[in-house]
Motif scaffolding. Structure first.
Motif, PDB file in Angstrom:
ATOM      1  N   UNK A  61       0.849  -1.185   0.000  1.00  0.00           N
ATOM      2  CA  UNK A  61       0.000   0.000   0.000  1.00  0.00           C
ATOM      3  C   UNK A  61       0.889   1.241   0.000  1.00  0.00           C
ATOM      4  N   UNK A  62       0.295   2.383  -0.297  1.00  0.00           N
ATOM      5  CA  UNK A  62       0.953   3.649  -0.030  1.00  0.00           C
ATOM      6  C   UNK A  62       0.932   3.903   1.472  1.00  0.00           C
ATOM      7  N   UNK A  63       1.908   4.654   1.949  1.00  0.00           N
ATOM      8  CA  UNK A  63       1.950   5.060   3.351  1.00  0.00           C
ATOM      9  C   UNK A  63       1.872   6.582   3.388  1.00  0.00           C
ATOM     10  N   UNK A  64       0.871   7.093   4.084  1.00  0.00           N
ATOM     11  CA  UNK A  64       0.646   8.540   4.107  1.00  0.00           C
ATOM     12  C   UNK A  64       1.748   9.212   4.928  1.00  0.00           C
ATOM     13  N   UNK A  65       2.479  10.162   4.346  1.00  0.00           N
ATOM     14  CA  UNK A  65       3.517  10.864   5.112  1.00  0.00           C
ATOM     15  C   UNK A  65       2.911  11.919   6.031  1.00  0.00           C
ATOM     16  N   UNK A  66       3.646  12.254   7.062  1.00  0.00           N
ATOM     17  CA  UNK A  66       3.213  13.301   7.979  1.00  0.00           C
ATOM     18  C   UNK A  66       3.447  14.670   7.341  1.00  0.00           C
ATOM     19  N   UNK A  67       2.803  15.689   7.894  1.00  0.00           N
ATOM     20  CA  UNK A  67       3.053  17.055   7.453  1.00  0.00           C
ATOM     21  C   UNK A  67       2.315  17.432   6.189  1.00  0.00           C
ATOM     22  N   UNK A  68       2.749  18.549   5.600  1.00  0.00           N
ATOM     23  CA  UNK A  68       2.047  19.132   4.453  1.00  0.00           C
ATOM     24  C   UNK A  68       2.634  18.756   3.104  1.00  0.00           C
ATOM     25  N   UNK A  69       3.623  17.871   3.068  1.00  0.00           N
ATOM     26  CA  UNK A  69       4.263  17.577   1.788  1.00  0.00           C
ATOM     27  C   UNK A  69       3.271  16.931   0.825  1.00  0.00           C
ATOM     28  N   UNK A  70       3.410  17.248  -0.475  1.00  0.00           N
ATOM     29  CA  UNK A  70       2.517  16.636  -1.473  1.00  0.00           C
ATOM     30  C   UNK A  70       2.680  15.117  -1.476  1.00  0.00           C
ATOM     31  N   UNK A  71       1.591  14.418  -1.688  1.00  0.00           N
ATOM     32  CA  UNK A  71       1.634  12.959  -1.689  1.00  0.00           C
ATOM     33  C   UNK A  71       0.428  12.420  -2.433  1.00  0.00           C
ATOM     34  N   UNK A  72       0.696  11.489  -3.352  1.00  0.00           N
ATOM     35  CA  UNK A  72      -0.401  10.825  -4.031  1.00  0.00           C
ATOM     36  C   UNK A  72      -1.288  10.068  -3.060  1.00  0.00           C
ATOM     37  N   UNK A  73      -0.698   9.594  -1.944  1.00  0.00           N
ATOM     38  CA  UNK A  73      -1.476   8.853  -0.951  1.00  0.00           C
ATOM     39  C   UNK A  73      -2.562   9.726  -0.336  1.00  0.00           C
ATOM     40  N   UNK A  74      -2.296  11.002  -0.187  1.00  0.00           N
ATOM     41  CA  UNK A  74      -3.280  11.893   0.430  1.00  0.00           C
ATOM     42  C   UNK A  74      -4.484  12.105  -0.484  1.00  0.00           C
ATOM     43  N   UNK A  75      -4.257  12.117  -1.785  1.00  0.00           N
ATOM     44  CA  UNK A  75      -5.374  12.243  -2.721  1.00  0.00           C
ATOM     45  C   UNK A  75      -6.083  10.907  -2.919  1.00  0.00           C
ATOM     46  N   UNK A  76      -5.312   9.823  -2.974  1.00  0.00           N
ATOM     47  CA  UNK A  76      -5.940   8.500  -3.080  1.00  0.00           C
ATOM     48  C   UNK A  76      -6.811   8.233  -1.861  1.00  0.00           C
ATOM     49  N   UNK A  77      -6.406   8.756  -0.719  1.00  0.00           N
ATOM     50  CA  UNK A  77      -7.192   8.625   0.505  1.00  0.00           C
ATOM     51  C   UNK A  77      -8.600   9.198   0.330  1.00  0.00           C
ATOM     52  N   UNK A 102       8.633   4.526  -6.238  1.00  0.00           N
ATOM     53  CA  UNK A 102       7.251   4.968  -6.380  1.00  0.00           C
ATOM     54  C   UNK A 102       6.682   5.101  -4.964  1.00  0.00           C
ATOM     55  N   UNK A 103       5.409   5.435  -4.838  1.00  0.00           N
ATOM     56  CA  UNK A 103       4.835   5.572  -3.500  1.00  0.00           C
ATOM     57  C   UNK A 103       4.407   4.242  -2.890  1.00  0.00           C
ATOM     58  N   UNK A 104       4.346   3.187  -3.695  1.00  0.00           N
ATOM     59  CA  UNK A 104       3.960   1.891  -3.169  1.00  0.00           C
ATOM     60  C   UNK A 104       5.036   1.365  -2.219  1.00  0.00           C
ATOM     61  N   UNK A 105       4.598   0.795  -1.097  1.00  0.00           N
ATOM     62  CA  UNK A 105       5.508   0.227  -0.107  1.00  0.00           C
ATOM     63  C   UNK A 105       5.121  -1.223   0.162  1.00  0.00           C
ATOM     64  N   UNK A 106       6.080  -2.007   0.640  1.00  0.00           N
ATOM     65  CA  UNK A 106       5.793  -3.356   1.117  1.00  0.00           C
ATOM     66  C   UNK A 106       5.872  -3.310   2.640  1.00  0.00           C
ATOM     67  N   UNK A 107       4.724  -3.477   3.280  1.00  0.00           N
ATOM     68  CA  UNK A 107       4.625  -3.426   4.743  1.00  0.00           C
ATOM     69  C   UNK A 107       4.646  -4.867   5.229  1.00  0.00           C
ATOM     70  N   UNK A 108       5.761  -5.253   5.811  1.00  0.00           N
ATOM     71  CA  UNK A 108       5.991  -6.654   6.175  1.00  0.00           C
ATOM     72  C   UNK A 108       5.628  -6.882   7.638  1.00  0.00           C
ATOM     73  N   UNK A 109       4.928  -7.997   7.890  1.00  0.00           N
ATOM     74  CA  UNK A 109       4.532  -8.328   9.257  1.00  0.00           C
ATOM     75  C   UNK A 109       4.647  -9.827   9.479  1.00  0.00           C
ATOM     76  N   UNK A 110       4.766 -10.207  10.747  1.00  0.00           N
ATOM     77  CA  UNK A 110       4.790 -11.607  11.135  1.00  0.00           C
ATOM     78  C   UNK A 110       3.867 -11.787  12.334  1.00  0.00           C
ATOM     79  N   UNK A 111       3.704 -13.024  12.781  1.00  0.00           N
ATOM     80  CA  UNK A 111       2.900 -13.267  13.968  1.00  0.00           C
ATOM     81  C   UNK A 111       3.530 -12.572  15.175  1.00  0.00           C
ATOM     82  N   UNK A 112       2.698 -11.945  15.982  1.00  0.00           N
ATOM     83  CA  UNK A 112       3.199 -11.262  17.181  1.00  0.00           C
ATOM     84  C   UNK A 112       3.560 -12.296  18.249  1.00  0.00           C
TER      85      UNK A 112
END
Length: 339
Positions: free
Chosen positions: A276-292, A329-339
């Motif tokens: 997914x895209x990850x929304x950055x903090x602050x006012x910087x332009x981001x495709x994720x903010x518009x896709x949101x 690109x703005x796409x990220x791979x957010x990796x997770x495992x069992x807690x």
């Protein structure tokens, strides 16, 4: 020299009238103008004949697009492709035609006309206008569903090189692509890693049409296709569960339910890979903010999330965020495992 800065009121007008341009792009994409120009320039008379359109109206649309670098008028009423227009070709390796068509189709464009409903209520404008969720709508409108899946393929063609470049899948044996559409991303992964096996999991009406994509990648014999709902059960047998542009379609409660279903079949050494895209903090332009905002309009509860929101979401599903792999690109791979 820097181009002159437009007056502020003109900049605002351009923003407000942006749909004029997007609808011209939609018309050109829907009419396959770029495909008709792939062999060279053509006069508008020929293009109008090929597309069964009014020659004067078509000329006016192409003239407008040429003014922003999409197509070029080489002589009176004669047009050719530009580097930008090449991406409207259906055969371009990173074609955006499917996406442009989807964004301009009535069910998408008209839902956006009800954005005030979403802002006032927090509810999906699409659901308000059509009386059902977008995926229920696709289930009974096969043409719209096909356009959507083509758009998702279009996204994949631009995002998959980034994912494949920045994330190493070699440690896995079987990847389950949850909500994987026609299998564009999974097909590319399996093609790069010839020892990997895959399971493509999506609604029956989707996976029933996935064979050509998997065969095009030459991986049909290494990839099962299984139909079903990820809210009910998810196929076992994978050591990596891939969800690309799935979690952002849903609110937290539904997203957690999907992730819990993935966790239920995840081996102890397995990984959940949320792309997914990850929304950055602050006012910087981001495709994720518009896709949101698109998710707000189109999907009940749908939204893009910050890194902190993803960590909280995963924890609620019994998962631990291990890392976020970013790409160019703005796409990220957010990796997770069992807690």
């Amino acid at each position: 020299m820097h181009p002159p800065t437009l007056p502020l009121h003109t900049q605002l007008l351009q923003m407000a009238s942006g749909y004029w341009l997007s609808q011209c792009l939609y018309a050109a994409a829907k009419l396959a103008i770029a495909d008709h120009l792939r062999t060279g320039e053509k006069h508008c008379d020929d293009l109008a004949r090929l597309t069964e359109t009014d020659v004067t109206a078509l000329y006016r649309v192409l003239r407008a697009l040429a003014s922003v670098g999409v197509f070029q008028e080489t002589s009176a009423a004669t047009f050719t492709l530009t580097p930008l227009a090449e991406f409207l070709r259906s055969d371009h390796p990173r074609s955006m035609r499917g996406t442009v068509v989807m964004l301009g189709e009535p069910q998408h464009y008209e839902a956006w006309s009800d954005i005030l409903h979403s802002v006032r209520t927090g509810e999906s404008a699409f659901e308000h206008r059509y009386g059902q969720g977008i995926f229920e709508y696709f289930g009974s409108h096969p043409e719209a569903a096909a356009i959507f899946e083509e758009a998702m393929n279009s996204f994949s063609k631009n995002e998959e090189p980034e994912i494949l470049t920045h994330y190493d899948f070699s440690s896995f044996t079987t990847i389950v692509d949850v909500g994987g559409g026609y299998g564009e991303l999974l097909g590319s992964i399996l093609a790069k890693y010839p020892t990997l096996k895959g399971i493509l999991f999506d609604e029956d009406y989707v996976v029933d049409h996935a064979a050509p994509t998997l065969m095009r990648h030459g991986v049909g014999d290494r990839c099962q296709r299984i139909g079903g709902s990820f809210f009910e059960t998810i196929p076992a047998g994978g050591d990596a569960y891939l969800l690309k542009h799935i979690i952002h379609d849903w609110g937290d409660e539904q997203a957690i339910a999907i992730l819990k279903n993935c966790r239920a079949v995840l081996p102890d050494n397995g990984k959940i890979l949320v792309c997914e895209m990850v929304v950055p903090e602050g006012n910087q332009p981001s495709g994720a903010k518009m896709l949101d905002i698109n998710m707000l309009v189109m999907c009940p509860g749908g939204k893009e999330r910050t890194a902190a929101e993803f960590e909280t979401l995963l924890a609620a599903a019994g998962l631990q965020l291990t890392r976020i792999v970013r790409t160019t690109e703005e796409i990220c791979v957010i990796e997770a495992c069992k807690a």
